[in-house]
Write a protein that holds these residues in place. Structure first.
Motif, PDB file in Angstrom:
ATOM      1  N   LYS A 130     -12.755  23.796  32.368  1.00 34.73           N
ATOM      2  CA  LYS A 130     -12.678  25.049  31.630  1.00 34.73           C
ATOM      3  C   LYS A 130     -13.124  26.220  32.507  1.00 34.73           C
ATOM      4  N   GLU A 175      -8.596  26.030  33.178  1.00 32.84           N
ATOM      5  CA  GLU A 175      -7.622  25.088  32.613  1.00 32.84           C
ATOM      6  C   GLU A 175      -7.638  25.167  31.093  1.00 32.84           C
ATOM      7  N   ASP A 176      -6.460  25.132  30.508  1.00 30.56           N
ATOM      8  CA  ASP A 176      -6.334  25.159  29.053  1.00 30.56           C
ATOM      9  C   ASP A 176      -6.506  23.746  28.532  1.00 30.56           C
ATOM     10  N   ILE A 177      -7.516  23.533  27.716  1.00 26.82           N
ATOM     11  CA  ILE A 177      -7.839  22.200  27.220  1.00 26.82           C
ATOM     12  C   ILE A 177      -7.375  22.067  25.781  1.00 26.82           C
ATOM     13  N   THR A 178      -6.576  21.063  25.530  1.00 27.51           N
ATOM     14  CA  THR A 178      -6.145  20.756  24.171  1.00 27.51           C
ATOM     15  C   THR A 178      -6.899  19.529  23.695  1.00 27.51           C
ATOM     16  N   SER A 179      -7.654  19.675  22.637  1.00 25.05           N
ATOM     17  CA  SER A 179      -8.465  18.572  22.143  1.00 25.05           C
ATOM     18  C   SER A 179      -7.591  17.516  21.496  1.00 25.05           C
ATOM     19  N   VAL A 180      -7.847  16.279  21.871  1.00 25.43           N
ATOM     20  CA  VAL A 180      -7.154  15.139  21.263  1.00 25.43           C
ATOM     21  C   VAL A 180      -8.215  14.246  20.647  1.00 25.43           C
TER      22      VAL A 180
END
Length: 270
Positions: free
Chosen positions: A225, A229-234
């Motif tokens: 972050k 970087e774009d973090i997409t929560s899974v």
């Protein structure tokens, strides 16, 4: 080089060994600040009185021991100060016990003891005698205005001291609910297979084999972050531990998996 946080002397009988206390554990916790979501402004906290919401200064603060709901015995800081243990620079050994007899549940915080400038020989003498006898020393000392019960024992080439909790602070296993009763006894086959599984999974104790994977994941996320970087929560799939319907079948499957793992390790090292 670790910095000494206390200096004094080990005292037993008529022997005094000047020592320095050095922290043995450097905890690697990931520390966060609480921020306001919109602008990342730091959130600060104030001490306020529940009665009127007014902020309370340190000079106005006293200690209260709750004896009933909303009923307190109030103690002034000077009253508590008068009961504080007398400041001392001695680690006073009271007894020696078998190191193997100490239940690890009692251990709290650990430190190293380093000999003072002129104490190398008596320090080495105590270290060697304790190592050869398998004994540990039970001692008391005062650190940061609090008296501690402690265990001194040899660790490698050093003496270590661990503060321990008192006996009435350890919850006896007899107070636990749900433990197996005397009528729950594994049969010989189950016990033999369990021992085989334990043996197949037994390795030498090497602390470096184990790491804090959760902390590592948090630090990796922070680094990604911070780099933009774009973090997409899974969300992780929910893990469930179902009831073991067939204990023997579970043991057999575990043994088979352990044997396969052992063969895999052997193939990798071949």
């Amino acid at each position: 080089m670790a910095r000494a946080i206390w200096s004094g002397a080990i005292s037993f009988g008529l022997v005094n060994i000047p020592v320095k206390l050095v922290t043995a554990v450097d905890r690697k916790n990931v520390r966060f600040r609480e921020l306001r979501r919109g602008d990342a402004s730091r959130i600060r906290y104030r001490k306020v009185a529940a009665a009127d919401g007014e902020e309370v200064s340190t000079d106005e603060t006293v200690k209260g021991y709750e004896i009933a709901p909303d009923r307190y015995v109030v103690l002034d800081p000077d009253e508590l100060k008068a009961l504080a243990p007398e400041s001392s620079r001695a680690i006073e050994i009271e007894d020696f016990v078998e190191l193997a007899d100490i239940e690890p549940l009692y251990y709290d915080s650990s430190y190293y003891l380093v000999p003072g400038d002129t104490a190398a020989k008596p320090y080495a003498l105590l270290h060697t005698a304790m190592r050869e006898s398998g004994k540990a020393a039970v001692a008391r000392f005062v650190l940061r205005t609090k008296q501690h019960l402690a265990i001194i024992r040899p660790v490698g080439d050093a003496l270590a001291v661990s503060t321990v909790v008192y006996h009435d602070e350890v919850l006896p296993a007899s107070q636990l609910d749900g433990l197996p009763g005397e009528d729950v006894v594994p049969n010989d086959r189950e016990l033999a297979m369990a021992n085989q599984l334990i043996e197949s999974m037994t390795v030498d104790w090497e602390p470096e084999r184990y790491s804090d994977t959760h902390r590592e994941q948090i630090l990796e996320l922070i680094e990604r972050k911070a780099a933009g970087e774009d973090i997409t929560s899974v969300p992780d799939e929910e893990r469930t531990n179902g009831d073991v319907v067939d204990l023997v079948a579970a043991l057999e499957a575990s043994l088979a998996a352990a044997r396969d793992g052992s063969r895999g390790d052997a193939a990798e090292t071949a």
